[in-house]
Design a protein around this motif. Structure first.
Motif, mmCIF file in Angstrom:
data_model
loop_
_atom_site.group_PDB
_atom_site.id
_atom_site.type_symbol
_atom_site.label_atom_id
_atom_site.label_comp_id
_atom_site.label_asym_id
_atom_site.label_seq_id
_atom_site.Cartn_x
_atom_site.Cartn_y
_atom_site.Cartn_z
ATOM 1 N N THR A 176 -5.131 5.993 -11.285
ATOM 2 C CA THR A 176 -3.499 6.189 -11.437
ATOM 3 C C THR A 176 -3.083 6.012 -10.169
ATOM 4 O O THR A 176 -2.059 5.355 -9.945
ATOM 5 N N ILE A 177 -4.292 6.471 -9.176
ATOM 6 C CA ILE A 177 -3.980 6.027 -7.199
ATOM 7 C C ILE A 177 -2.891 4.531 -7.175
ATOM 8 O O ILE A 177 -2.511 4.387 -6.563
ATOM 9 N N PHE A 178 -4.041 4.124 -8.163
ATOM 10 C CA PHE A 178 -3.890 2.651 -7.084
ATOM 11 C C PHE A 178 -3.118 1.664 -8.489
ATOM 12 O O PHE A 178 -2.274 1.127 -7.672
ATOM 13 N N ALA A 179 -2.750 2.311 -9.371
ATOM 14 C CA ALA A 179 -1.986 1.536 -10.225
ATOM 15 C C ALA A 179 -0.522 2.357 -9.628
ATOM 16 O O ALA A 179 0.616 1.900 -9.860
ATOM 17 N N GLU A 180 -0.603 3.488 -8.947
ATOM 18 C CA GLU A 180 0.579 3.851 -8.445
ATOM 19 C C GLU A 180 1.366 3.048 -6.641
ATOM 20 O O GLU A 180 2.284 2.697 -7.203
ATOM 21 N N PHE A 181 0.171 3.192 -6.849
ATOM 22 C CA PHE A 181 0.706 2.406 -4.866
ATOM 23 C C PHE A 181 -0.360 0.790 -4.403
ATOM 24 O O PHE A 181 0.946 0.314 -3.580
ATOM 25 N N GLY A 182 -1.321 0.238 -5.407
ATOM 26 C CA GLY A 182 -1.325 -0.643 -4.812
ATOM 27 C C GLY A 182 -1.140 -1.455 -5.879
ATOM 28 O O GLY A 182 -1.241 -2.730 -5.653
ATOM 29 N N GLY A 183 0.166 -1.646 -6.825
ATOM 30 C CA GLY A 183 0.728 -2.253 -7.954
ATOM 31 C C GLY A 183 0.034 -2.384 -8.865
ATOM 32 O O GLY A 183 0.237 -2.211 -9.888
ATOM 33 N N LYS A 184 -1.644 -2.214 -9.242
ATOM 34 C CA LYS A 184 -2.402 -2.365 -10.400
ATOM 35 C C LYS A 184 -3.514 -1.632 -9.952
ATOM 36 O O LYS A 184 -3.962 -1.759 -9.071
ATOM 37 N N ALA A 185 -4.581 -1.139 -11.426
ATOM 38 C CA ALA A 185 -5.208 -0.562 -10.952
ATOM 39 C C ALA A 185 -7.172 -1.714 -10.527
ATOM 40 O O ALA A 185 -7.431 -0.594 -9.604
ATOM 41 N N GLU A 186 -6.563 -2.611 -10.682
ATOM 42 C CA GLU A 186 -8.216 -2.984 -10.360
ATOM 43 C C GLU A 186 -7.286 -3.696 -8.546
ATOM 44 O O GLU A 186 -8.526 -4.007 -8.533
ATOM 45 N N ASN A 187 -6.581 -3.253 -8.162
ATOM 46 C CA ASN A 187 -6.321 -3.500 -7.303
ATOM 47 C C ASN A 187 -6.633 -2.635 -6.117
ATOM 48 O O ASN A 187 -6.002 -2.153 -5.385
ATOM 49 N N THR A 188 -7.960 -2.409 -6.031
ATOM 50 C CA THR A 188 -8.714 -1.954 -5.125
ATOM 51 C C THR A 188 -8.564 -1.980 -3.815
ATOM 52 O O THR A 188 -8.867 -0.739 -2.965
ATOM 53 N N GLY A 189 -8.821 -3.060 -3.148
ATOM 54 C CA GLY A 189 -8.955 -3.456 -1.595
ATOM 55 C C GLY A 189 -7.448 -3.422 -0.991
ATOM 56 O O GLY A 189 -7.724 -3.453 0.369
ATOM 57 N N SER A 190 -5.940 -2.965 -2.082
ATOM 58 C CA SER A 190 -4.991 -3.078 -1.239
ATOM 59 C C SER A 190 -4.781 -1.751 0.301
ATOM 60 O O SER A 190 -4.957 -0.552 -0.331
ATOM 61 N N ILE A 191 -4.207 -2.410 1.009
ATOM 62 C CA ILE A 191 -3.994 -1.169 1.937
ATOM 63 C C ILE A 191 -3.345 0.206 1.661
ATOM 64 O O ILE A 191 -3.814 1.414 2.209
ATOM 65 N N GLU A 192 -2.473 0.511 0.868
ATOM 66 C CA GLU A 192 -1.300 1.551 0.392
ATOM 67 C C GLU A 192 -3.130 2.263 -0.528
ATOM 68 O O GLU A 192 -2.825 3.738 -0.265
ATOM 69 N N GLY A 193 -3.108 1.232 -1.163
ATOM 70 C CA GLY A 193 -4.101 2.097 -1.960
ATOM 71 C C GLY A 193 -5.200 2.574 -1.651
ATOM 72 O O GLY A 193 -5.081 4.002 -1.688
ATOM 73 N N GLN A 194 -5.408 2.339 -0.799
ATOM 74 C CA GLN A 194 -6.883 3.448 0.339
ATOM 75 C C GLN A 194 -6.250 4.096 0.609
ATOM 76 O O GLN A 194 -6.817 4.713 0.818
ATOM 77 N N ILE A 195 -4.981 3.931 1.794
ATOM 78 C CA ILE A 195 -4.456 5.130 2.089
ATOM 79 C C ILE A 195 -4.074 7.033 1.242
ATOM 80 O O ILE A 195 -4.759 7.582 1.896
#
Length: 89
Positions: A10-29
């Protein structure tokens, strides 16, 4: 307490665009912010847990470096992210 798979998704879906996008800077932060807040609650109850305090300081430093990178490369996204997460900066 570690984050569950569902919470991470849910964190990566909200901040990274989609749940599989675990490398996005926004999702990591956002994930680091969630971990920092849970560890901070633990340390309020267990004031003498020094090893956890050291781990918390490492997470804060890592988040700080990622925020500096994001500020350097994407200033508008950086401002939106810190407003959304409620990070003082």
């Amino acid at each position: 307490m570690p984050l569950t798979k569902e919470k991470k998704a849910t964190i990566f879906a909200e901040f990274g665009g989609k749940a599989e996008n675990t490398g996005s800077i926004e999702g990591q932060i956002a994930m680091l912010t969630e971990r920092i807040s849970s560890i901070s609650k633990h340390l309020q109850a267990n004031k003498k847990d020094f090893s956890t305090n050291r781990g918390l300081m490492q997470l804060v430093g890592q988040r700080k470096r990622l925020l500096a990178y994001m500020q350097k490369h994407n200033l508008t996204g950086y401002r939106e992210l810190i407003a959304k997460l409620g990070i003082r900066k």
